[in-house]
Design an enzyme around this catalytic site. Structure first.
Site, PDB file in Angstrom:
ATOM      1  N   HIS A   1      66.330  63.381 -30.447  1.00 41.38           N
ATOM      2  CA  HIS A   1      67.634  62.393 -30.734  1.00 41.38           C
ATOM      3  C   HIS A   1      66.685  60.794 -30.592  1.00 41.38           C
ATOM      4  O   HIS A   1      66.570  59.887 -31.527  1.00 41.38           O
ATOM      5  CB  HIS A   1      69.041  61.927 -30.837  1.00 41.38           C
TER       6      HIS A   1
ATOM      7  N   GLU B   1      51.191  77.296 -40.825  1.00 41.06           N
ATOM      8  CA  GLU B   1      51.699  76.517 -39.443  1.00 41.06           C
ATOM      9  C   GLU B   1      50.916  78.306 -38.259  1.00 41.06           C
ATOM     10  O   GLU B   1      51.225  78.222 -37.162  1.00 41.06           O
ATOM     11  CB  GLU B   1      53.073  76.696 -38.906  1.00 41.06           C
TER      12      GLU B   1
ATOM     13  N   ASP C   1      51.700  73.207 -35.199  1.00 42.12           N
ATOM     14  CA  ASP C   1      52.614  74.928 -35.097  1.00 42.12           C
ATOM     15  C   ASP C   1      51.521  75.786 -34.778  1.00 42.12           C
ATOM     16  O   ASP C   1      50.846  76.919 -34.209  1.00 42.12           O
ATOM     17  CB  ASP C   1      53.105  75.771 -36.371  1.00 42.12           C
TER      18      ASP C   1
ATOM     19  N   CYS D   1      49.247  67.690 -41.446  1.00 39.26           N
ATOM     20  CA  CYS D   1      50.259  66.389 -41.602  1.00 39.26           C
ATOM     21  C   CYS D   1      51.301  66.821 -40.053  1.00 39.26           C
ATOM     22  O   CYS D   1      51.678  66.659 -39.274  1.00 39.26           O
ATOM     23  CB  CYS D   1      52.058  67.021 -42.191  1.00 39.26           C
TER      24      CYS D   1
HETATM   25  C1  PEP Z   1      53.291  70.817 -37.454  1.00 40.62           C
HETATM   26  O1  PEP Z   1      53.596  71.992 -36.699  1.00 40.62           O
HETATM   27  O2  PEP Z   1      52.005  71.089 -37.336  1.00 40.62           O
HETATM   28  C2  PEP Z   1      53.884  70.236 -38.296  1.00 40.62           C
HETATM   29  C3  PEP Z   1      53.570  68.912 -38.957  1.00 40.62           C
HETATM   30  O3  PEP Z   1      55.529  70.896 -38.595  1.00 40.62           O
HETATM   31  P1  PEP Z   1      56.516  70.690 -37.223  1.00 40.62           P
HETATM   32  O4  PEP Z   1      55.884  69.249 -36.297  1.00 40.62           O
HETATM   33  O5  PEP Z   1      57.290  69.190 -37.625  1.00 40.62           O
HETATM   34  O6  PEP Z   1      56.960  71.537 -36.718  1.00 40.62           O
HETATM   35 MG    MG Z   2      55.873  72.675 -37.490  1.00 43.42          MG
END
Ligand code: PEP
Ligand code: MG
Length: 592
Positions: A191, A433, A457, A504
């Site tokens: 948060h 991932e 991930d 991402c």
């Molecule tokens: C990732 O795993 O790279 C991703 C963008 O998702 P999160 O960080 O929300 O797990």
């Molecule tokens: Mg992820």
């Protein structure tokens, strides 16, 4: 001598200022018995005043964050809890019948209510205890008079140091008086981190023992870019960080100038550079920072800030519609709920030994089709208002994608029967991932419309390194050959079948990773809002032919050191400003 601590960078920027230690008030207090009827009346009045004061505080916070829908919803829930007639009567009865002080009565009632919450089986209901505790602390703070009060009466700005912050505490802090935040607990998805980012306040979390070492009033440096906190810095450190702060601020000021220039390499190849967002209101900032569309909208944050809206189709619909309308016709990739793992442990059963390998992301959604349906309905309805794409997290097999597609078709038919307006079923993509998704990508691509690599991930699952663990954080390295090779595999396979592929994860904004990612041939980089200008600048110094060669060469290397060095050599010649940061980064962490 100064003390340097390293934690998780949670909100970028550098701040230097005096420490303010905020200790969260304990709920349990000593028993004080009242002697007379008059004293009982006084305590009842004190309780009533504390409720009024707390209500006022919450309303003030709500005004301060009027631009953050999710934060406002959280505050609304807290106001509802504060008005709960059951809790109010319980406290009044205890004051009258047991002849105890208001704070003691509040502490006992809270204790009982929290105990009852603890025994609730349903994880969602159990998670509401966080809000009860949060509101309870506010009422106690008002009765006892606490540091919270002192914080709101500060004459000059401070760096806030604390073990942890409750969500409403963070949201309630004045942006003017707060230079930075350092906490022992929390992660980059906590948060505190999310709110600090949206408020533009540099923050570092997961420092473990900053609250123990910090001394009130002592100068503290917060480096929210690299995750460093320095207590009582020496002259060299002060000078280095003052310069870094200046450079960061100058870069921020340049944002406005570069915002309208589309991202492109030095030899003119346009690059899709989009934003990762957590709040719907962040969509308003995408163009100011020079981004194009959204590459990742982490929708679980709607749920994070107000657990009670989890199933509220309208709240989700409004959030998605706002983002889509704001950015239309640019693409907006909305990721379905990715709860579990390190996110929202209070609402997910923590009985699992390995939550990252457990009930997480798409697995939870498919096990709860009734809840997932509400999110998909909201998505389909909102799709009418812009260029929406749906992305599924944690996919390991094509059956999961097929299941969601069937759900989407059924939901579309249901909405039509109900004569509720909706958009076309948006393109359906998946996050890559897991090594499973990489190695079997040819089995997944026929079922998806696009893919985006979640390098956070993917790194975690490839290297068997818990992304949140402080003990193995040195091993978490997205530049590891095993990760780079997988990105190359995904990019090649996508190219072969003409499928769009983006990235991402955090890696997309790491300066030394950018040339490699472009060289692998990815279509898009999606990065946190505030990092868009840096990444755009980095892209602008790269030549595609050289990036291809760099990526190709990296596939033959045997360590991330070797890979980093090779990219650094290239970048140094084209972009000398990078050196300072990278040398620093090499010293303090692994960069991703
Ligand atoms: C990732 O795993 O790279 C991703 C963008 O998702 P999160 O960080 O929300 O797990
Ligand atoms: Mg992820």
């Amino acid at each position: 001598m100064s003390i340097r601590l390293n934690g998780t960078p949670a909100s970028p920027g550098v701040s230097i200022g005096p420490a303010f230690l905020l200790n969260v008030e304990e709920i349990r207090v000593k028993k004080k018995t009242l002697g007379s009827v008059e004293e009982v009346e006084i305590e009842l009045e004190r309780f009533s005043n504390a409720l009024t004061e707390t209500r006022g505080e919450l309303e003030q916070i709500s005004d301060q964050i009027s631009d953050i829908i999710e934060g406002q919803q959280l505050i609304e829930v807290h106001i509802l809890l504060l008005n709960d007639p059951f809790i109010i009567t319980e406290v009044q009865n205890r004051i009258r019948n047991e002849k105890v002080s208001a704070e003691y009565a509040v502490s006992r009632v809270l204790y009982d209510v929290l105990e009852r919450f603890n025994s609730i089986k349903d994880p969602y209901l159990r998670s509401r205890a966080v809000d009860v505790r949060d509101v309870g602390r506010r009422v106690m703070a008002s009765l006892l008079g606490t540091e919270q009060e002192a914080l709101s009466n500060l004459n000059s700005p401070v760096v806030l140091v604390s073990r942890d912050l409750d969500p409403s505490q963070t949201a309630g802090l004045s942006r003017r008086q707060l230079l930075g935040i350092a906490t022992d607990l929390g992660g980059s998805t906590s948060h505190t981190a999310i709110l600090a980012r949206s408020m533009g306040i540099p923050a570092v979390v997961a420092l473990n023992d900053v609250a123990e070492y910090a001394v009130p009033g002592q100068i503290v440096i917060i480096d929210g870019i690299h995750g460093d906190v320095i207590l009582d810095p020496d002259d060299d450190e002060l000078q280095y960080y003052s310069e870094l702060k200046k450079r960061y601020n100058v870069a921020e000021a340049e944002i406005a100038l570069n915002a309208d220039t589309p991202a492109a390499t030095a030899d003119g190849k346009p690059v899709e550079l989009s934003a990762n967002i957590e709040f719907s209101q962040e969509a308003d900032q995408v163009h100011r920072f020079g981004g194009h569309g959204i590459g990742l909208f982490r929708t679980e944050f709607i749920r994070l800030l107000s657990p009670e809206v989890e199933d509220d189709e309208e709240v989700h619909y409004r959030a998605y519609r706002h983002v889509l309308e704001t950015l239309n016709p640019e693409p907006v990739i909305i990721r379905t709920l990715d709860l579990g793992g390190d996110k929202f442990l209070d609402s997910i059963p923590t009985v699992e030994k390995n939550p990252f390998l457990g009930w997480r992301g798409i697995r939870i959604c498919l096990d709860h089709p009734e809840k997932f349906t509400r999110q998909l309905r909201a998505l389909l309805r909102a799709a009418k208002h812009g260029n929406a794409k749906i992305m599924l997290p944690m996919i390991t097999g094509y059956e999961q994608v097929v299941q969601v597609r069937v759900m989407l078709e059924n939901i579309a038919a249901e909405l039509d029967r109900e004569m509720i307006p909706r958009g076309d079923i948006p393109p359906l993509g998946i996050m890559i991932e897991t090594p499973a998704a990489v190695l079997a990508i040819d089995t997944l691509l026929p079922y998806t419309d696009f893919v985006s690599i979640g390098s956070n991930d993917l790194t975690q699952y490839t290297l068997a390194v818990d992304r949140g663990s402080q003990y193995v954080s040195k091993l978490f390295d997205s530049m590891h050959p095993a990760v780079i090779r997988q990105i190359d595999i995904v990019a090649r396979k996508c190219r072969e079948v003409g499928q769009w592929v983006g990235i991402c994860g955090q890696m997309a904004s790491a300066p030394l990773a950018v040339p490699l990612l472009l060289g692998c041939g990815l279509n898009e980089l999606s990065v946190p809002l505030t990092l868009i200008p840096d990444v755009k600048e980095m892209i602008s110094v790269i030549r595609m032919s050289e990036a291809f060669a760099l990526a190709e060469k990296s596939l033959t290397m045997k360590s991330s050191e070797e890979i980093r060095k090779s990219v650094l050599n290239y970048v140094e010649s084209r972009y000398p400003e990078i050196i300072l940061d990278e040398i620093h980064r090499e010293r303090t962490d692994r960069g991703n």
